[in-house]
Design a protein around this motif. Structure first.
Motif: not given
Length: 265
Positions: A129, A143, A146, A168, A172-173
Motif C-alpha cells: 500500500s 469497494k 472488498v 486494501t 483499490i484507489g
C-alpha cells in the motif's frame, strides 16, 4: 490476571487496535509473555475491544452525529449511503463469524508461530500500500465489499484489522482520509455486536468468567480506552502523512522474532 497485567494488556490493545500492527496478535504475544491464562484472556479481550470501540465513538463523534442526523431525514443522502456501505461491508465478517466461530477461536491461545507468520502478511500488505499509486477515490459499494473481505481476513491473530482495511482501501484507489474514516467506523457494529453476544454467554454461565475480577476488567477497560483515544488520533495523522511503511518494518521484525522464537522453543 493481575491489575498490572490488565493495564499492560489494555494499553497494548488500545494502541494496536488502531495502529496497523494487529491488536489480536499483540494481545496473544503479550498474554504469552505475561503467562496469562487463555480462559482469562477470552473475557478480557471482549472487554478491551469494547473499550476501543468506545474510543472510536469519541474520536468520530461529530461524523457519527452527522450520519445519524442524515438517517433520520429518511432520504438517500450521504449519511444513508455511508451507512449502507458500512452494512454491506459487514456481510462477509458476519457470515464467517456465525458459521466458523469455533474454528476462529481455535486460532487463539498461544499459537505464536501462527501469529508471527500472519504479522509478516500484515507487513507485506502495508508495504504494497505504501508503494501504490496515490489516488483520490471514494468508497463505492463494490469497494466496501472488498474492504469488508479484508476485515474478515483480519479475524486471524497477527493480521491487523486497521492495517488490512486501510491498505486494501488505498490499493483499490480510495483517498487516504476517506480510507481511514471508513476503516475505523466500519468496525463499530461488528465489535459491539460480538462483544454483546459474548457478554450474554458469560451472563448465562458465570463460570466462564471464573478467575478474573471486575477490578481487573475495569483496569483493562480504562487502559484500553485511554490508549485507544491516543492511537486513533495518531493513526489518522500517520495515514495522512503516508508513513505506513514504518509499521510494515515493525510488523516484519516482530513477526520474525515471534516466528523464530516459536519454532525454537
Amino acid at each position: 490476571m493481575t491489575i498490572i497485567e490488565a493495564i499492560i494488556l489494555g494499553i497494548i490493545q488500545g494502541l494496536t487496535e488502531f495502529l496497523p500492527v494487529s491488536s489480536s496478535g499483540h494481545i496473544e504475544l503479550g498474554s504469552f509473555l505475561l503467562g496469562v491464562q487463555a480462559a482469562d484472556n477470552l473475557l478480557f479481550t471482549v472487554v478491551v475491544h469494547a473499550a476501543t470501540a468506545l474510543s472510536t465513538i469519541v474520536v468520530f463523534r461529530k461524523d457519527l452525529a452527522t450520519i445519524i442526523k442524515d438517517l433520520f431525514k429518511f432520504q438517500w443522502n450521504d449519511g444513508t449511503q455511508f451507512t449502507a456501505k458500512i452494512l454491506l461491508s459487514m456481510i462477509p465478517i458476519g457470515i464467517v463469524g456465525v458459521l466458523f466461530e469455533e474454528q476462529i477461536e481455535m486460532l487463539f491461545g498461544g499459537k505464536i508461530v501462527f501469529v508471527g507468520a500472519m504479522l509478516l502478511v500484515t507487513a507485506t500488505l502495508l508495504a504494497f500500500s505504501h508503494f501504490a499509486a496515490k489516488r483520490d477515490g471514494h468508497v463505492t459499494f463494490p469497494k466496501a465489499v472488498v474492504i469488508g473481505i479484508a476485515q474478515t481476513i483480519a479475524i486471524m491473530p497477527g493480521i491487523s484489522r486497521s492495517g488490512s482495511t486501510i491498505a486494501t482501501a488505498l490499493l483499490i484507489g480510495v483517498e487516504k482520509e476517506r480510507a481511514t474514516r471508513f476503516s475505523f467506523l466500519m468496525v463499530l457494529l461488528p465489535i459491539l455486536g460480538a462483544s454483546g453476544i459474548k457478554m450474554l454467554k458469560y451472563m448465562e454461565d458465570p463460570s466462564l468468567a471464573a478467575g478474573i475480577s471486575m477490578t481487573v476488567l475495569s483496569a483493562g477497560f480504562i487502559a484500553a480506552f485511554i490508549a485507544g483515544l491516543a492511537a486513533c488520533i495518531w493513526m489518522i495523522n500517520i495515514v495522512k502523512r503516508g508513513k505506513l511503511i514504518y509499521f510494515a518494518v515493525y510488523c516484519a521484525i516482530v513477526g520474525l522474532i515471534a516466528l523464530i522464537g516459536g519454532l525454537t522453543m
